[in-house]
Write a protein that holds these residues in place. Structure first.
Motif, PDB file in Angstrom:
ATOM      1  N   MET A  96       0.841  -1.198   0.000  1.00  0.00           N
ATOM      2  CA  MET A  96       0.000   0.000   0.000  1.00  0.00           C
ATOM      3  C   MET A  96       0.874   1.246   0.000  1.00  0.00           C
ATOM      4  N   SER A  97       0.556   2.202  -0.893  1.00  0.00           N
ATOM      5  CA  SER A  97       1.350   3.415  -0.992  1.00  0.00           C
ATOM      6  C   SER A  97       1.018   4.360   0.158  1.00  0.00           C
ATOM      7  N   ARG A  98       1.979   5.198   0.479  1.00  0.00           N
ATOM      8  CA  ARG A  98       1.813   6.167   1.560  1.00  0.00           C
ATOM      9  C   ARG A  98       0.736   7.175   1.176  1.00  0.00           C
ATOM     10  N   ARG A  99      -0.088   7.566   2.156  1.00  0.00           N
ATOM     11  CA  ARG A  99      -1.123   8.560   1.914  1.00  0.00           C
ATOM     12  C   ARG A  99      -0.652   9.967   2.255  1.00  0.00           C
ATOM     13  N   PHE A 100       0.430  10.065   3.017  1.00  0.00           N
ATOM     14  CA  PHE A 100       1.003  11.374   3.313  1.00  0.00           C
ATOM     15  C   PHE A 100       2.436  11.192   3.792  1.00  0.00           C
ATOM     16  N   THR A 101       3.204  12.250   3.683  1.00  0.00           N
ATOM     17  CA  THR A 101       4.564  12.285   4.224  1.00  0.00           C
ATOM     18  C   THR A 101       4.717  13.561   5.029  1.00  0.00           C
ATOM     19  N   ILE A 102       5.649  13.541   5.966  1.00  0.00           N
ATOM     20  CA  ILE A 102       5.918  14.711   6.804  1.00  0.00           C
ATOM     21  C   ILE A 102       7.301  15.247   6.452  1.00  0.00           C
ATOM     22  N   GLU A 103       7.341  16.503   6.062  1.00  0.00           N
ATOM     23  CA  GLU A 103       8.599  17.175   5.732  1.00  0.00           C
ATOM     24  C   GLU A 103       8.913  18.211   6.816  1.00  0.00           C
ATOM     25  N   PRO A 104      10.180  18.689   6.875  1.00  0.00           N
ATOM     26  CA  PRO A 104      10.531  19.703   7.879  1.00  0.00           C
ATOM     27  C   PRO A 104       9.725  20.983   7.744  1.00  0.00           C
ATOM     28  N   THR A 105       9.301  21.302   6.504  1.00  0.00           N
ATOM     29  CA  THR A 105       8.497  22.496   6.254  1.00  0.00           C
ATOM     30  C   THR A 105       7.370  22.132   5.291  1.00  0.00           C
ATOM     31  N   GLY A 106       6.447  23.038   5.141  1.00  0.00           N
ATOM     32  CA  GLY A 106       5.376  22.832   4.183  1.00  0.00           C
ATOM     33  C   GLY A 106       4.183  22.092   4.778  1.00  0.00           C
ATOM     34  N   MET A 107       3.137  22.034   3.984  1.00  0.00           N
ATOM     35  CA  MET A 107       1.877  21.435   4.409  1.00  0.00           C
ATOM     36  C   MET A 107       1.776  20.008   3.879  1.00  0.00           C
ATOM     37  N   PRO A 108       1.534  19.029   4.744  1.00  0.00           N
ATOM     38  CA  PRO A 108       1.348  17.663   4.264  1.00  0.00           C
ATOM     39  C   PRO A 108      -0.023  17.508   3.614  1.00  0.00           C
ATOM     40  N   ASP A 109      -0.275  16.363   3.010  1.00  0.00           N
ATOM     41  CA  ASP A 109      -1.561  16.071   2.371  1.00  0.00           C
ATOM     42  C   ASP A 109      -2.594  15.810   3.467  1.00  0.00           C
ATOM     43  N   LEU A 110      -3.347  16.848   3.836  1.00  0.00           N
ATOM     44  CA  LEU A 110      -4.280  16.721   4.955  1.00  0.00           C
ATOM     45  C   LEU A 110      -5.418  15.727   4.669  1.00  0.00           C
ATOM     46  N   PRO A 111      -6.019  15.738   3.470  1.00  0.00           N
ATOM     47  CA  PRO A 111      -7.023  14.706   3.189  1.00  0.00           C
ATOM     48  C   PRO A 111      -6.446  13.287   3.301  1.00  0.00           C
ATOM     49  N   GLY A 112      -5.166  13.118   2.932  1.00  0.00           N
ATOM     50  CA  GLY A 112      -4.530  11.817   3.097  1.00  0.00           C
ATOM     51  C   GLY A 112      -4.397  11.449   4.565  1.00  0.00           C
ATOM     52  N   MET A 113      -4.065  12.433   5.410  1.00  0.00           N
ATOM     53  CA  MET A 113      -3.975  12.193   6.848  1.00  0.00           C
ATOM     54  C   MET A 113      -5.353  11.878   7.429  1.00  0.00           C
ATOM     55  N   MET A 114      -6.373  12.522   6.890  1.00  0.00           N
ATOM     56  CA  MET A 114      -7.741  12.249   7.338  1.00  0.00           C
ATOM     57  C   MET A 114      -8.139  10.810   7.013  1.00  0.00           C
ATOM     58  N   LEU A 115      -7.809  10.362   5.803  1.00  0.00           N
ATOM     59  CA  LEU A 115      -8.137   8.986   5.418  1.00  0.00           C
ATOM     60  C   LEU A 115      -7.368   7.984   6.266  1.00  0.00           C
ATOM     61  N   ALA A 116      -6.095   8.266   6.542  1.00  0.00           N
ATOM     62  CA  ALA A 116      -5.290   7.381   7.387  1.00  0.00           C
ATOM     63  C   ALA A 116      -5.858   7.318   8.800  1.00  0.00           C
ATOM     64  N   THR A 117      -6.392   8.442   9.295  1.00  0.00           N
ATOM     65  CA  THR A 117      -6.994   8.482  10.625  1.00  0.00           C
ATOM     66  C   THR A 117      -8.241   7.601  10.677  1.00  0.00           C
ATOM     67  N   VAL A 118      -9.068   7.691   9.647  1.00  0.00           N
ATOM     68  CA  VAL A 118     -10.273   6.854   9.578  1.00  0.00           C
ATOM     69  C   VAL A 118      -9.890   5.381   9.530  1.00  0.00           C
ATOM     70  N   GLU A 119      -8.913   5.042   8.692  1.00  0.00           N
ATOM     71  CA  GLU A 119      -8.482   3.653   8.560  1.00  0.00           C
ATOM     72  C   GLU A 119      -7.913   3.138   9.878  1.00  0.00           C
ATOM     73  N   ALA A 120      -7.152   3.974  10.578  1.00  0.00           N
ATOM     74  CA  ALA A 120      -6.575   3.568  11.860  1.00  0.00           C
ATOM     75  C   ALA A 120      -7.679   3.255  12.870  1.00  0.00           C
ATOM     76  N   LEU A 121      -8.701   4.099  12.929  1.00  0.00           N
ATOM     77  CA  LEU A 121      -9.804   3.862  13.855  1.00  0.00           C
ATOM     78  C   LEU A 121     -10.553   2.582  13.508  1.00  0.00           C
TER      79      LEU A 121
END
Length: 308
Positions: free
Chosen positions: A1-26
């Motif tokens: 499964m491909s990553r839905r988001f990555t975290i960099e030292p600066t900039g905005m991550p893919d928030l909808p991807g983080m939202m989907l990962a949060t739902v899947e985790a729950l």
């Protein structure tokens, strides 16, 4: 499964991807989880590296991954997909259970942003009308979205931010003495701080009695703002070999998921972890520099007077 988001030292991550990962985790956890459990599960299923977990968020006490996961939960809650209790337990709603694609979380992200724009337009109109009525000077606000995180305990966590800032300003030797006092309050005996004479990263040692059994516990305490990684845990355990039954690592920061796994690795000396959040709770519990106040609230029952 491909990553839905990555975290960099600066900039905005893919928030909808983080939202989907949060739902899947729950969903994987069983539909509800504490904040710590939820964040750990998201990090696990996405395979975030220790480097990603260590990036600090400027102007905030949290790491970048924790900061943006907070925003992901806020958008999901505003979109009706999540709910949270006063005890900090997050749960999926029926709408959240139905989310399975990135398109769904992107739609929620757009919806909440649009609602917030409309809310701020109304807020600006109300403010301008009030200023005009008072013949005051009109102030032009920016069109920036000011969505507030609806995370966990709201203002209840502000004291922890202030406390952690205070702890990080302490002299290292003073922080070691504070850790010594905390362990004594928690029931340890013969607690000694080694200070600069400590070797291998060991800051002190104490004895914990549990019924008829006593354990010698070596501890390390670090005033960190970022995350403690698995390397620091391995180095600490190496210093414990042949000396102690258990280890205790205290930090004002956080621990990466890899550090937590390393601390409980099978066949190795167990190391208990106390992060900044738990440290605040313990200092409050034992009233070490933290006091609580009971505020009286008086309510008038008008109906009672009408029945006299």
């Amino acid at each position: 499964m491909s990553r839905r988001f990555t975290i960099e030292p600066t900039g905005m991550p893919d928030l909808p991807g983080m939202m989907l990962a949060t739902v899947e985790a729950l969903k994987q956890i069983g539909g509800s989880a504490s904040l710590h459990e939820l964040d750990e599960k998201v990090i696990e299923i996405e395979g975030l590296s220790e480097e990603e977990q260590s990036y600090a968020q400027p102007g905030d006490d949290r790491t970048r991954v924790a900061y943006f996961l907070g925003w992901a939960r806020t958008f999901l809650k505003r979109g009706g997909a999540l709910e949270n209790s006063a005890r900090g337990v997050w749960a999926l709603t029926d709408e959240g259970e139905a989310i399975a694609t990135l398109e769904k979380t992107r739609a929620i992200y757009r919806q909440v942003n649009e609602e917030e724009r409309e809310r701020q337009k109304a807020k600006r109109r109300e403010k301008l009308a009030k200023e005009a009525a008072e013949n005051s000077k009109q102030k032009i606000e920016t069109g920036q979205i000011e969505l507030v995180q609806e995370d966990d305990n709201g203002d209840a966590s502000d004291w922890k931010v202030h406390l952690l800032d205070t702890l990080r300003l302490m002299d290292p030797s003073a922080f070691e003495r504070l850790s010594q006092r905390l362990l004594r309050e928690a029931g340890f005996i013969k607690v000694e701080v080694r200070g600069k004479t400590g070797d291998g990263g060991i800051d002190g040692v104490g004895v914990l009695r549990v019924n008829l059994v006593s354990f010698q516990v070596y501890f390390q305490c670090k005033r960190w703002k970022g995350s403690v990684g698995s390397k620091e845990i391995r180095d600490f355990r190496g210093a414990l070999q042949g000396r102690a039954d258990k280890g205790l690592f205290i930090t004002t920061g956080t621990f990466t998921s890899q550090a937590s796994e390393e601390a409980t690795r099978d066949g190795a000396i167990a190391i208990d972890l106390i992060d900044g959040d738990r440290l605040c709770d313990l200092l409050k519990q034992y009233e070490l520099g933290v006091r609580t106040r009971m505020i009286e609230e008086v309510a008038i029952d008008s109906s009672w007077f009408g029945s006299v």
